[in-house]
Design an enzyme around this catalytic site. Structure first.
Site, PDB file in Angstrom:
ATOM      1  CG  ASP A 103      35.885  39.119  52.029  1.00 32.28           C
ATOM      2  OD1 ASP A 103      36.508  38.052  52.021  1.00 32.28           O
ATOM      3  OD2 ASP A 103      35.020  39.433  51.197  1.00 32.28           O
ATOM      4  CG  ASP A 205      38.855  35.081  49.095  1.00 29.34           C
ATOM      5  OD1 ASP A 205      37.854  35.503  48.502  1.00 29.34           O
ATOM      6  OD2 ASP A 205      39.929  34.817  48.509  1.00 29.34           O
ATOM      7  CD  GLU A 268      34.733  32.513  47.461  1.00 30.06           C
ATOM      8  OE1 GLU A 268      34.353  32.930  46.361  1.00 30.06           O
ATOM      9  OE2 GLU A 268      35.934  32.556  47.809  1.00 30.06           O
ATOM     10  CG  HIS A 329      32.405  40.005  44.972  1.00 31.22           C
ATOM     11  ND1 HIS A 329      31.991  39.149  45.972  1.00 31.22           N
ATOM     12  CD2 HIS A 329      33.728  39.813  44.844  1.00 31.22           C
ATOM     13  CE1 HIS A 329      33.029  38.482  46.425  1.00 31.22           C
ATOM     14  NE2 HIS A 329      34.107  38.866  45.766  1.00 31.22           N
ATOM     15  CG  ASP A 330      33.709  36.458  42.940  1.00 32.17           C
ATOM     16  OD1 ASP A 330      34.344  37.486  42.652  1.00 32.17           O
ATOM     17  OD2 ASP A 330      33.903  35.797  43.977  1.00 32.17           O
TER      18      ASP A 330
HETATM   19  C1  NOJ Z   1      37.127  34.898  45.766  1.00 38.93           C
HETATM   20  C2  NOJ Z   1      36.641  36.308  45.731  1.00 38.93           C
HETATM   21  O1  NOJ Z   1      35.264  36.338  45.943  1.00 38.93           O
HETATM   22  C3  NOJ Z   1      37.044  36.874  44.395  1.00 38.93           C
HETATM   23  O2  NOJ Z   1      36.465  38.134  44.172  1.00 38.93           O
HETATM   24  C4  NOJ Z   1      38.547  36.943  44.341  1.00 38.93           C
HETATM   25  O3  NOJ Z   1      38.955  37.390  43.086  1.00 38.93           O
HETATM   26  C5  NOJ Z   1      39.165  35.575  44.627  1.00 38.93           C
HETATM   27  N1  NOJ Z   1      38.558  34.908  45.738  1.00 38.93           N
HETATM   28  C6  NOJ Z   1      40.615  35.709  44.948  1.00 38.93           C
HETATM   29  O4  NOJ Z   1      40.764  36.250  46.221  1.00 38.93           O
END
Ligand code: NOJ
Length: 535
Positions: A103, A205, A268, A329-330
Site C-alpha cells: 500500500d 491510496d 484507489e 477494509h473501508d
Molecule cells: C483510503 C484507505 O483505504 C482508508 O482506510 C484510509 O482511512 C484513507 N484512505 C486515508 O488514508
C-alpha cells in the site's frame, strides 16, 4: 479488444487477495496481526489459489488511522515486525510463485513525519511548501469550505506559524502538496526503495485526491445530501479531488514502475465510470488497474448490476484491463450486505466476470460484519461521527481460522473482538466441507485459472431482468455460460435469441453440478450456475 490480441501479464490473469495486517495472524501474542503471522498463513493462500497479496500499510505510524498515517515510508512498524521480517515475507511469497503488492499512501503523511515536523516548524522552512499551508481569510476563517472525509473541516489552524494546513482525512494526516516537484521526487524514491527490494506493485491510496485546485475554490453543495450521510457528503468535492493535473502525477508514478520489469499499480479511486476510465491514462500510461468499486456501491439488483457491468466494459479504453472488487477494509462485508447464501452468488460473479478480481480477507469464509460495542470502537471514522454508523471496525475483525480460543488468530486478547459464532464459521471447519463458502471460492479460483475462457476470455452479455444476470465468457471454441439469480426467490430463464446446451460444472448448490442444460433454466433463490457450453 479480443483476448487473442493481448499478451496477458500476472496482474491480468491472477486473483488478488487483500490482507488487513492487524487482523490476519498474530505471531507474538500482542493481539495484533504481524508479518510473521502472514508468513505462517502463506501455504493457506497458496492452497486457496490466489496469485497476489496486497497488504494494507505496515510502515512506521502513530496509528491515528491504523497505518494510513505514515511517519516513515521506508521502515516497518514494530507492531508488524522488522525489515528482516519483511524481506523474509517477500522471499516466501515469491518462493510460492505469488506476488506482493504494498500500500502506497502518497496523498498525505502522518503529522509526525519528519517532513511535516519540518514544514510546520516555520514559514520559511525549506519544506514549508511540501504541504498545503494557507492564510486565514481576513475574518480569521478557513481558506475555503473543504471538508474532511472523517468529519468536520478539512483545515487545521497552526498556532505557531499562524496558518491553516489542509487534511482530507484526519488532522493527523496532513495532505502533501503534489504540485511541488521535490514532493514528487521524494515519493518516487519511496517507490524505488520498495521496487528495488522486489515488491511487485502498489495499491495507491486515494489516488484521485492527490492534486487540489490551485485556486482552492469552494466546493459546491451536494443537492442529494441527507442527514444520515457523512458530513463530508454535504459538498461535492469538485475542487478538492480529481483535478486534471493528477494524471501527470499518475503518469510519472507509472514511469517509475516502468523502469522495472512487470510491476503494477492499482489506484484507489471512488469515481463514476467515465471519470474512473481517465485513470488508465492516455495510451494506458496511467494506473494498470484503477480499482472498480461498482459491485460495492450499486444496489444488489440484477438489472442494475448487469447494465453497469456492460457500461463499464463499454467504457474501457482500448487495452485497458478490467477489475472487480467485492469488499475492502473501508466497506461493509459482502455477506452482511447481501446475506450468506447470496454471498455465494456474489463470489461467483466476482470470479467469473472479465478482469482481475480482488478478494478481501475473510470473505472467502463468509465472515460477517462483527458488531463492536461503542466503548470498543477504534476506527476514527466511527469515533468522529458516532451516530452515523460509519465505523469500519466491523469489517476489520480478526480472521477466523479455527474453533479454538480466539479463532487461532492470537493467544491473547485480539485488538478487535471476534463474533460468538467463530467456532462455526472458520477456515478449519470449511476446508473439507464440499458445501462451504471456502470450497466454493477455492473451486471458482481453480476453474478460473484452468480455463482461458474464464481467466482472460471475452465477456458477452446474454440476458438480465429483475432477478437474473447472465453472460458468456469465451475463448476460442470454449464457452461458459454464467447464470446468476441475484434475488432470494426462484426464477426461470429462457433465453430468447440463444439456444444453449451444456453441462453445469460449478454451482452454488453443488447438487446441481453435472446436470445438463437444454431449453430453459430454472434457478432457486440465491442460486448461481456455471455451465460449460457444448462446442
Ligand atoms: C483510503 C484507505 O483505504 C482508508 O482506510 C484510509 O482511512 C484513507 N484512505 C486515508 O488514508
Amino acid at each position: 479488444m479480443k483476448e487473442e490480441q493481448l499478451k496477458h501479464l500476472w496482474w491480468q490473469e491472477g486473483v488478488i487477495y487483500q490482507i488487513y495486517p492487524r487482523s490476519y495472524q498474530d505471531s507474538n501474542s500482542d493481539g495484533v496481526g504481524d508479518l510473521q503471522g502472514i508468513i505462517k498463513r502463506l501455504d493457506y493462500l497458496k492452497w486457496l489459489g490466489v496469485n497476489a497479496i496486497w497488504i494494507s500499510p505496515i510502515f512506521s505510524s502513530p496509528m491515528a488511522d491504523f497505518g494510513y498515517d505514515i511517519a516513515d515510508y521506508q521502515d516497518i512498524h514494530p507492531l508488524f515486525g522488522t525489515m528482516a521480517d519483511f524481506d523474509e515475507l517477500l522471499a516466501e511469497v515469491h518462493n510460492r510463485g505469488m506476488k506482493l503488492i504494498l500500500d502506497l499512501v502518497p496523498n498525505h503523511t502522518s503529522d509526525q513525519h519528519p517532513w511535516f515536523l519540518e514544514s510546520k516548524s516555520s514559514r520559511d522552512n525549506p519544506k514549508r511548501d511540501w504541504y498545503i499551508w494557507e492564510d486565514a481569510l481576513p475574518d480569521g476563517s478557513e481558506p475555503n469550505n473543504w471538508l474532511s472525509v472523517f468529519g468536520g473541516s478539512g483545515w487545521e489552524w497552526d498556532e505557531n506559524t499562524q496558518q491553516y494546513y489542509y487534511h482530507a482525512f484526519l488532522k493527523e494526516q496532513p495532505d502533501l502538496n503534489w504540485r511541488n516537484p521535490d514532493v514528487q521526487e521524494a515519493m518516487m524514491n519511496v517507490m524505488r526503495f520498495w521496487l528495488d527490494k522486489g515488491v511487485d506493485g502498489f495499491r495507491v491510496d486515494v489516488m484521485w485526491h492527490m492534486v487540489k485546485d490551485d485556486q482552492l475554490r469552494d466546493n459546491p453543495p451536494n443537492p442529494h445530501y441527507e442527514p444520515h450521510m457523512a458530513t463530508y457528503e454535504k459538498l461535492i468535492p469538485a475542487y478538492s479531488t480529481d483535478q486534471p493535473e493528477v494524471h501527470d502525477i499518475v503518469h510519472k508514478m507509472r514511469a517509475v514502475l516502468d523502469e522495472y520489469d512487470e510491476r503494477m499499480m492499482i489506484g484507489e479511486i471512488y469515481l463514476p465510470i467515465q471519470k474512473l476510465m481517465t485513470y488508465y491514462g492516455s495510451d494506458n500510461n496511467g494506473a494498470h488497474l484503477p480499482f472498480n468499486f461498482l459491485l460495492l456501491s450499486l444496489k444488489w439488483e440484477a438489472q442494475q448490476i448487469a447494465s453497469n457491468v456492460d457500461m463499464y466494459e463499454g467504457a474501457l479504453p482500448d487495452g485497458g484491463w478490467p477489475n472487480w472488487v467485492l469488499g475492502n477494509h473501508d466497506q461493509p462485508r459482502i455477506t452482511s450486505r447481501v446475506g450468506s447464501t447470496q454471498a455465494k452468488v456474489a463470489a461467483m460473479l466476482l470470479l467469473t466476470l472479465r478482469g482481475t478480481p480482488t478478494i478481501y480477507y475473510g470473505d472467502e469464509i463468509g465472515m460477517r460484519d462483527v458488531p463492536i460495542p461503542p466503548e470498543e470502537v477504534q476506527d476514527p471514522q466511527g469515533l468522529n461521527m458516532p451516530d452515523l454508523h460509519l465505523s469500519r471496525d466491523p469489517a476489520r475483525t480478526p480472521m477466523q481460522w479455527e474453533d479454538t480460543n480466539q479463532a487461532g488468530f492470537t493467544d491473547s486478547k485480539p485488538w478487535l473482538r471476534l463474533p460468538d459464532y467463530f467456532r462455526r464459521i472458520n477456515v478449519k471447519v470449511q476446508q473439507d466441507d464440499p458445501f462451504s463458502m471456502l470450497t466454493l471460492y477455492r473451486r471458482l479460483i481453480k476453474l478460473r485459472q484452468e480455463e482461458p475462457a474464464l481467466k482472460i476470455g471475452d465477456y458477452i452479455p446474454v440476458y438480465s431482468d429483475n432477478q437474473v444476470f447472465s453472460f458468456i465468457r469465451k475463448s476460442g471454441d470454449s464457452r461458459f455460460l454464467v447464470v446468476l439469480n441475484l434475488s432470494h426467490r426462484p426464477c426461470y430463464f429462457k433465453p430468447k435469441h440463444h439456444k444453449f446446451t451444456g453441462v453445469v460444472v460449478l454451482a452454488t448448490f453443488p447438487e446441481r453440478e453435472n446436470t445438463a442444460i437444454t431449453e430453459s433454466i430454472s434457478l432457486g433463490g440465491d442460486e448461481g450456475i456455471l455451465v460449460r457450453l457444448d462446442a
